[in-house]
Design a protein around this motif. Structure first.
Motif, PDB file in Angstrom:
ATOM      1  N   ASP A   1       0.840  -1.200   0.000  1.00 28.43           N
ATOM      2  CA  ASP A   1       0.000   0.000   0.000  1.00 28.43           C
ATOM      3  C   ASP A   1       0.871   1.245   0.000  1.00 28.43           C
ATOM      4  O   ASP A   1       0.473   2.293  -0.495  1.00 28.43           O
ATOM      5  CB  ASP A   1      -0.879   0.058   1.255  1.00 28.43           C
ATOM      6  N   LYS A   2       2.058   1.117   0.601  1.00 32.78           N
ATOM      7  CA  LYS A   2       2.949   2.259   0.821  1.00 32.78           C
ATOM      8  C   LYS A   2       4.383   1.782   0.691  1.00 32.78           C
ATOM      9  O   LYS A   2       4.704   0.641   1.056  1.00 32.78           O
ATOM     10  CB  LYS A   2       2.700   2.816   2.235  1.00 32.78           C
ATOM     11  N   VAL A   3       5.256   2.634   0.155  1.00 30.61           N
ATOM     12  CA  VAL A   3       6.677   2.299   0.091  1.00 30.61           C
ATOM     13  C   VAL A   3       7.494   3.424   0.710  1.00 30.61           C
ATOM     14  O   VAL A   3       7.160   4.609   0.580  1.00 30.61           O
ATOM     15  CB  VAL A   3       7.160   2.034  -1.354  1.00 30.61           C
ATOM     16  N   VAL A   4       8.542   3.028   1.407  1.00 29.18           N
ATOM     17  CA  VAL A   4       9.515   3.962   1.979  1.00 29.18           C
ATOM     18  C   VAL A   4      10.866   3.585   1.396  1.00 29.18           C
ATOM     19  O   VAL A   4      11.315   2.446   1.551  1.00 29.18           O
ATOM     20  CB  VAL A   4       9.544   3.869   3.520  1.00 29.18           C
ATOM     21  N   LEU A   5      11.484   4.522   0.687  1.00 32.13           N
ATOM     22  CA  LEU A   5      12.792   4.287   0.087  1.00 32.13           C
ATOM     23  C   LEU A   5      13.844   4.992   0.922  1.00 32.13           C
ATOM     24  O   LEU A   5      13.756   6.202   1.168  1.00 32.13           O
ATOM     25  CB  LEU A   5      12.803   4.795  -1.359  1.00 32.13           C
ATOM     26  N   ILE A   6      14.829   4.219   1.367  1.00 31.26           N
ATOM     27  CA  ILE A   6      15.901   4.742   2.219  1.00 31.26           C
ATOM     28  C   ILE A   6      17.218   4.613   1.471  1.00 31.26           C
ATOM     29  O   ILE A   6      17.513   3.562   0.878  1.00 31.26           O
ATOM     30  CB  ILE A   6      15.962   3.976   3.559  1.00 31.26           C
ATOM     31  N   ASP A   7      18.012   5.651   1.477  1.00 33.08           N
ATOM     32  CA  ASP A   7      19.317   5.629   0.820  1.00 33.08           C
ATOM     33  C   ASP A   7      20.313   6.390   1.684  1.00 33.08           C
ATOM     34  O   ASP A   7      20.054   7.529   2.086  1.00 33.08           O
ATOM     35  CB  ASP A   7      19.229   6.263  -0.573  1.00 33.08           C
ATOM     36  N   LYS A   8      21.428   5.756   1.991  1.00 32.46           N
ATOM     37  CA  LYS A   8      22.489   6.362   2.801  1.00 32.46           C
ATOM     38  C   LYS A   8      21.941   6.905   4.121  1.00 32.46           C
ATOM     39  O   LYS A   8      22.338   7.974   4.593  1.00 32.46           O
ATOM     40  CB  LYS A   8      23.198   7.470   2.012  1.00 32.46           C
ATOM     41  N   GLY A   9      21.005   6.149   4.710  1.00 32.35           N
ATOM     42  CA  GLY A   9      20.472   6.492   6.013  1.00 32.35           C
ATOM     43  C   GLY A   9      19.376   7.529   6.005  1.00 32.35           C
ATOM     44  O   GLY A   9      18.831   7.852   7.062  1.00 32.35           O
ATOM     45  N   ARG A  10      19.035   8.066   4.825  1.00 35.79           N
ATOM     46  CA  ARG A  10      18.006   9.095   4.739  1.00 35.79           C
ATOM     47  C   ARG A  10      16.794   8.585   3.978  1.00 35.79           C
ATOM     48  O   ARG A  10      16.914   7.805   3.040  1.00 35.79           O
ATOM     49  CB  ARG A  10      18.547  10.345   4.037  1.00 35.79           C
ATOM     50  N   LYS A  11      15.630   9.064   4.368  1.00 39.28           N
ATOM     51  CA  LYS A  11      14.403   8.740   3.659  1.00 39.28           C
ATOM     52  C   LYS A  11      14.309   9.608   2.415  1.00 39.28           C
ATOM     53  O   LYS A  11      14.322  10.832   2.507  1.00 39.28           O
ATOM     54  CB  LYS A  11      13.193   8.978   4.569  1.00 39.28           C
ATOM     55  N   VAL A  12      14.227   8.969   1.232  1.00 39.14           N
ATOM     56  CA  VAL A  12      14.138   9.745  -0.011  1.00 39.14           C
ATOM     57  C   VAL A  12      12.766   9.606  -0.671  1.00 39.14           C
ATOM     58  O   VAL A  12      12.467  10.326  -1.626  1.00 39.14           O
ATOM     59  CB  VAL A  12      15.257   9.333  -1.002  1.00 39.14           C
ATOM     60  N   LEU A  13      11.940   8.697  -0.171  1.00 40.74           N
ATOM     61  CA  LEU A  13      10.581   8.549  -0.686  1.00 40.74           C
ATOM     62  C   LEU A  13       9.721   7.949   0.416  1.00 40.74           C
ATOM     63  O   LEU A  13      10.131   7.010   1.097  1.00 40.74           O
ATOM     64  CB  LEU A  13      10.558   7.633  -1.916  1.00 40.74           C
ATOM     65  N   ASP A  14       8.522   8.502   0.585  1.00 40.00           N
ATOM     66  CA  ASP A  14       7.566   7.987   1.564  1.00 40.00           C
ATOM     67  C   ASP A  14       6.184   8.273   0.978  1.00 40.00           C
ATOM     68  O   ASP A  14       5.663   9.376   1.119  1.00 40.00           O
ATOM     69  CB  ASP A  14       7.767   8.695   2.911  1.00 40.00           C
ATOM     70  N   GLU A  15       5.618   7.291   0.285  1.00 42.45           N
ATOM     71  CA  GLU A  15       4.412   7.558  -0.492  1.00 42.45           C
ATOM     72  C   GLU A  15       3.557   6.304  -0.586  1.00 42.45           C
ATOM     73  O   GLU A  15       4.073   5.190  -0.594  1.00 42.45           O
ATOM     74  CB  GLU A  15       4.818   7.998  -1.895  1.00 42.45           C
ATOM     75  N   ASP A  16       2.239   6.511  -0.662  1.00 43.01           N
ATOM     76  CA  ASP A  16       1.388   5.348  -0.905  1.00 43.01           C
ATOM     77  C   ASP A  16       1.373   5.052  -2.401  1.00 43.01           C
ATOM     78  O   ASP A  16       1.567   5.938  -3.246  1.00 43.01           O
ATOM     79  CB  ASP A  16      -0.023   5.569  -0.353  1.00 43.01           C
ATOM     80  N   MET A  17       1.159   3.790  -2.741  1.00 44.84           N
ATOM     81  CA  MET A  17       1.278   3.341  -4.126  1.00 44.84           C
ATOM     82  C   MET A  17       0.245   4.006  -5.029  1.00 44.84           C
ATOM     83  O   MET A  17       0.519   4.292  -6.195  1.00 44.84           O
ATOM     84  CB  MET A  17       1.151   1.823  -4.186  1.00 44.84           C
ATOM     85  N   ARG A  18      -0.937   4.259  -4.511  1.00 41.77           N
ATOM     86  CA  ARG A  18      -1.972   4.882  -5.344  1.00 41.77           C
ATOM     87  C   ARG A  18      -1.523   6.266  -5.803  1.00 41.77           C
ATOM     88  O   ARG A  18      -1.680   6.627  -6.971  1.00 41.77           O
ATOM     89  CB  ARG A  18      -3.277   4.983  -4.552  1.00 41.77           C
ATOM     90  N   THR A  19      -0.928   7.035  -4.887  1.00 40.01           N
ATOM     91  CA  THR A  19      -0.446   8.367  -5.239  1.00 40.01           C
ATOM     92  C   THR A  19       0.717   8.292  -6.216  1.00 40.01           C
ATOM     93  O   THR A  19       0.802   9.064  -7.171  1.00 40.01           O
ATOM     94  CB  THR A  19      -0.017   9.137  -3.975  1.00 40.01           C
ATOM     95  N   LEU A  20       1.621   7.331  -5.994  1.00 48.18           N
ATOM     96  CA  LEU A  20       2.753   7.161  -6.902  1.00 48.18           C
ATOM     97  C   LEU A  20       2.291   6.847  -8.311  1.00 48.18           C
ATOM     98  O   LEU A  20       2.799   7.407  -9.291  1.00 48.18           O
ATOM     99  CB  LEU A  20       3.667   6.042  -6.400  1.00 48.18           C
ATOM    100  N   ARG A  21       1.317   5.941  -8.414  1.00 52.01           N
ATOM    101  CA  ARG A  21       0.827   5.577  -9.746  1.00 52.01           C
ATOM    102  C   ARG A  21       0.157   6.766 -10.428  1.00 52.01           C
ATOM    103  O   ARG A  21       0.352   6.998 -11.625  1.00 52.01           O
ATOM    104  CB  ARG A  21      -0.130   4.393  -9.642  1.00 52.01           C
ATOM    105  N   ALA A  22      -0.635   7.507  -9.670  1.00 51.58           N
ATOM    106  CA  ALA A  22      -1.304   8.670 -10.245  1.00 51.58           C
ATOM    107  C   ALA A  22      -0.292   9.695 -10.741  1.00 51.58           C
ATOM    108  O   ALA A  22      -0.501  10.377 -11.741  1.00 51.58           O
ATOM    109  CB  ALA A  22      -2.232   9.296  -9.215  1.00 51.58           C
ATOM    110  N   ARG A  23       0.841   9.810 -10.057  1.00 55.64           N
ATOM    111  CA  ARG A  23       1.843  10.820 -10.394  1.00 55.64           C
ATOM    112  C   ARG A  23       2.707  10.402 -11.567  1.00 55.64           C
ATOM    113  O   ARG A  23       3.153  11.235 -12.357  1.00 55.64           O
ATOM    114  CB  ARG A  23       2.726  11.094  -9.176  1.00 55.64           C
ATOM    115  N   HIS A  24       2.964   9.086 -11.708  1.00 55.06           N
ATOM    116  CA  HIS A  24       3.958   8.627 -12.677  1.00 55.06           C
ATOM    117  C   HIS A  24       3.383   7.886 -13.875  1.00 55.06           C
ATOM    118  O   HIS A  24       4.069   7.758 -14.890  1.00 55.06           O
ATOM    119  CB  HIS A  24       4.992   7.728 -11.985  1.00 55.06           C
TER     120      HIS A  24
END
Length: 315
Positions: free
Chosen positions: A203-226
């Motif tokens: 339902d939601k994904v959190v992308l972490i890179d080098k200890g920092r959060k770079v994405l925190d979004e629900d999948m429905r919003t991501l799909r609508a945006r991309h």
């Protein structure tokens, strides 16, 4: 009951260092009750460190972690956890091991043996209850440890790389098990390197890179945006010539050719998908033109390891 706000896990401004290594840098996030959240990121990004802080295996240097309105130590009987480092009591028999773990979580022993056997059937492990854990394959052992994490029907299920080392058949069994646990009402957090699995489950994904959060979004919003940012086209003629024309005409900034003759177009800024479809039909006869669905692999590369910018064509 979890916290009254409907938030199963809340992390605010968390930092964690190990010596000179800053493993987690100021992460904040909330995970709703009943949701299925994927932690994504490259090796060493801080996913497992964040999970261990949620589990109170160690505390943050600064910031706060709240689990179901309290802490994982207080709520331990309502949590199921599959750690990244797998571990079984290898000399114990499977049924004894799972039963022991269930009783540690407060499960009454009445009917427990039958319950374990039913679960073993679901996991395609019939008849292994009397076998010692060390006699099982690595994949079978992983499914047994997963069973030990869910046998008490936890409210919160935390799985660190649950698909690691599983073949496609067992991976699908675990995927369906995770889906069924969410349908039961559990909140689920899992880390994975498998982007297609995260797309299918989360339902939601959190992308972490080098200890920092770079994405925190629900999948429905991501799909609508991309989803409206690209097209997949199958020209009847020369695919490379069509790709060149699509970039040259300004419809796309980037075109990728696939071995099956399809061409993947990244639409230029300001181009909406509907008008772009009409324009590509004017460039060449088409077998098909479709809206490109969001792909977490591409988004991952864009956010973590972006390639060169500008219009280009890849073979």
């Amino acid at each position: 009951m979890a916290s009254s706000q409907g938030i199963a896990v809340r992390i605010e401004g968390v930092h964690k260092s190990f010596g000179a290594v800053q493993a987690v840098r100021g992460i904040s996030l909330e995970i709703r009750e009943g949701s299925l959240c994927g932690f994504l990121g490259p090796n060493g990004a801080g996913k497992s460190t964040t999970i261990r802080m949620i589990m109170s295996i160690f505390g943050p240097d600064t910031g706060t972690v709240e689990v179901m309105g309290s802490s994982a130590l207080v709520m331990k009987d309502r949590i199921g956890y599959l750690p990244e480092e797998r571990g079984l009591y290898r000399k114990m028999r499977v049924g004894e091991f799972v039963g022991y773990m269930a009783r540690l979580k407060g499960v009454h022993p009445a009917g427990l043996a039958r319950r374990i056997d039913d679960w073993l059937e679901r996991l395609a492990l019939p008849g292994v209850s009397k076998r010692r854990c060390e006699e099982l394959s690595k994949g079978q052992q992983q499914k047994i440890q997963l069973l030990a994490s869910i046998i008490h029907s936890p409210d919160l299920l935390i799985l660190d790389e649950p698909f690691s080392g599983l073949d496609p058949v067992n991976g699908r069994i675990v995927l369906e098990l995770i889906r069924s646990e969410q349908m039961r009402g559990a909140t689920i957090i899992f880390s994975t390197h498998q982007m297609h699995t995260a797309e299918a489950l989360c339902d939601k994904v959190v992308l972490i890179d080098k200890g920092r959060k770079v994405l925190d979004e629900d999948m429905r919003t991501l799909r609508a945006r991309h989803d409206d940012k690209g097209l997949v086209c199958e020209p009847l003629g020369d695919a490379r010539a069509f790709a060149d024309d699509a970039v040259r005409s300004g419809i796309a900034t980037h075109a990728r050719l696939h071995g099956n003759g399809a061409v993947d177009l990244d639409l230029a800024a300001g181009r909406d998908a509907e008008s772009a479809m009409r324009e590509v039909l004017g460039l060449a006869p088409m077998r098909s033109v479709a809206l490109r669905r969001m792909n977490l692999d591409d988004l991952f590369v864009e956010l973590v390891g972006a390639g060169a910018e500008g219009a280009k064509i890849d073979a």
